[in-house]
Design a protein around this motif. Structure first.
Motif, short mmCIF file in Angstrom:
data_model
loop_
_atom_site.label_atom_id
_atom_site.label_comp_id
_atom_site.label_asym_id
_atom_site.label_seq_id
_atom_site.Cartn_x
_atom_site.Cartn_y
_atom_site.Cartn_z
N VAL A 1 8.50 7.40 -0.30
CA VAL A 1 7.18 8.02 -0.21
C VAL A 1 6.46 7.61 1.06
O VAL A 1 5.71 8.40 1.66
CB VAL A 1 6.34 7.67 -1.45
CG1 VAL A 1 4.94 8.28 -1.37
CG2 VAL A 1 7.04 8.14 -2.72
N ARG A 2 6.68 6.39 1.52
CA ARG A 2 5.92 5.89 2.67
C ARG A 2 6.63 6.08 4.01
O ARG A 2 6.11 5.67 5.05
CB ARG A 2 5.59 4.41 2.46
CG ARG A 2 6.76 3.45 2.56
CD ARG A 2 6.24 2.01 2.59
NE ARG A 2 7.25 1.06 2.96
CZ ARG A 2 7.89 0.26 2.11
NH1 ARG A 2 7.59 0.31 0.82
NH2 ARG A 2 8.79 -0.59 2.54
N VAL A 3 7.84 6.68 3.99
CA VAL A 3 8.56 6.90 5.24
C VAL A 3 8.09 8.19 5.88
O VAL A 3 8.41 9.29 5.42
CB VAL A 3 10.08 6.93 5.00
CG1 VAL A 3 10.81 7.32 6.29
CG2 VAL A 3 10.57 5.58 4.51
N ARG A 4 7.30 8.07 6.97
CA ARG A 4 6.79 9.24 7.68
C ARG A 4 7.14 9.21 9.17
O ARG A 4 7.07 10.23 9.84
CB ARG A 4 5.27 9.34 7.52
CG ARG A 4 4.82 9.60 6.09
CD ARG A 4 3.31 9.80 6.02
NE ARG A 4 2.89 10.18 4.67
CZ ARG A 4 2.60 9.32 3.70
NH1 ARG A 4 2.71 8.02 3.93
NH2 ARG A 4 2.24 9.76 2.50
N THR A 5 7.47 8.03 9.69
CA THR A 5 7.82 7.90 11.10
C THR A 5 9.10 7.07 11.22
O THR A 5 9.56 6.46 10.24
CB THR A 5 6.71 7.20 11.89
OG1 THR A 5 6.61 5.83 11.44
CG2 THR A 5 5.37 7.90 11.70
N ILE A 6 9.65 7.05 12.43
CA ILE A 6 10.85 6.24 12.64
C ILE A 6 10.56 4.77 12.38
O ILE A 6 11.38 4.03 11.81
CB ILE A 6 11.39 6.45 14.07
CG1 ILE A 6 11.93 7.87 14.22
CG2 ILE A 6 12.49 5.44 14.39
CD1 ILE A 6 12.45 8.19 15.61
#
Length: 386
Positions: free
Chosen positions: A220-225
């Motif tokens: 859920v919290r993975v939005r950027t590299i």
């Protein structure tokens, strides 16, 4: 009471094994138990061994039953490798032991819980024993699938296929055997996806439940590299913590027992050369075991990640299926809202690929980083590059 009580959700397998105990014509010298992780392969093998040794065919209460299931029966040898493989020298020792007549029971039973970890030479050594079986000796091999065992061994063994037990059956076992609260037992059985051993651990260890929730919250919290790299590091860290927590106390206790067996003082700052060599060998074995346990821990975390992506996909498509992570429905909804069905499918493929890479000895952190980065949508990666 019966030795088969803990073999949950396997009526066909129990019927086959019970018949072999009661009818000599149905008995053979080698058995191969297969089934997914947590299906109870080794539990079924131990129960079968107990039933063979029991004068009543598996009463579950006599000395023969209790010692066979517990692994202390004089004629029941249980091999559960702590390393990454079973070596040829270990197999040759088993073959020599299998050639002996039973000492106190009716059968000499050799249970190999991880037959899929036999090296090629070890499998060849075992094959010779299966080709020329010793009377009153029974081999029981356990593996995830038929394909994990070489075809020559498969062809000389009788196959018993186990299935994933129903969630309700696993929960009932935890309540009956371990005294777990019914609500907690149902949560643990569902979260463990019917893996009996893992369900028991989740039900009894609050730390394990917290670590699992941390794992399934990662997508859920993975939005950027940067988020992806941090999530992979956190996942590897969780596995290391769990491995260390499990091994530290056990390794220290094993060292003390070894020194006492050798007549050495555990508190001494230096040890004689022959003692040091034994301690060094133990430390090597513990390190190998720790590597395997860490990999297994990472793999269980990846299975948990598969489960929440699967739940999010089912929710996104409106499928009427029971959710594995029903108790974390807010996380499932958040992931379903943040990813399209195509992205969820790609994420599940990435998790499966990470499992394969780690199984092929790719460093876990590298495999986890590649997996987490692949969760990002293509346009997100383009923005990061820009």
């Amino acid at each position: 009471m019966s030795v088969w009580d803990d073999v949950v959700g396997q009526p066909d397998a129990v019927a086959t094994l019970s018949r072999a105990v009661s009818e000599p014509t149905a008995m053979t010298h080698a058995w191969l138990f297969t089934g997914p992780p947590g299906s109870g392969r080794s539990v079924a093998a131990r129960a079968f061994a107990a039933a063979l040794e029991c004068p009543q065919g598996g009463c579950g209460v006599c000395r023969e039953c209790r010692t066979a299931v517990g692994g202390s029966h004089a004629d029941v040898k249980v091999v559960a490798t702590q390393g990454l493989s079973i070596k040829v020298e270990d197999t040759r020792a088993l073959v020599q032991e299998a050639a002996l007549r039973p000492s106190v029971g009716r059968w000499r039973v050799i249970i190999v819980e991880d037959a899929d970890r036999l090296t090629e030479r070890a499998a060849d050594a075992l094959l010779k024993a299966l080709e020329e079986p010793t009377p009153r000796t029974v081999w029981m091999l356990c593996a995830p699938s038929l394909e994990d065992v070489i075809i020559t061994i498969r062809s000389r063994s009788r196959h018993v296929r186990l299935r994933t037990p129903p969630v309700g059956a696993v929960a009932q076992l935890l309540v009956r055997r371990d005294g777990i609260d019914p609500g907690m037992a149902m949560y643990a059985a569902r979260a463990a996806q019917s893996h009996v051993g893992l369900a028991r651990r989740l039900a009894r260890d609050e730390g394990a439940r917290i670590r699992r929730r941390d794992v399934i919250a990662m997508p859920v919290r993975v939005r950027t590299i940067g988020d992806a790299v941090a999530a992979a590091a956190d996942l590897a860290s969780i596995a290391d913590e769990e491995s260390t927590a499990s091994a530290t106390e056990r390794d220290a206790a094993e060292r003390v027992r070894l020194l006492e067996t050798l007549g050495a003082d555990p508190a001494a700052r230096t040890q004689p050369p022959h003692v040091r060599s034994q301690v060094t060998a133990l430390e090597r074995e513990q390190k190998t075991r720790g590597t395997r346990f860490a990999r297994d821990t990472v793999d269980r975390s990846l299975v948990d990640l598969l489960s929440i992506h699967r739940d999010a996909l089912a929710l996104r498509l409106g499928a009427h299926v029971e959710l594995v992570n029903q108790d974390s429905i807010d996380l499932v909804r958040a992931l379903a809202a943040a990813r399209s069905p195509e992205q969820l499918l790609r994420a599940m493929d990435a998790v499966g690929e990470a499992r394969e890479r780690i199984n092929l000895n790719v460093p876990p952190l590298l495999a986890l980083e590649a997996m987490a980065i692949s969760w990002l949508a293509p346009h997100a990666l383009e923005l990061e590059d820009a």
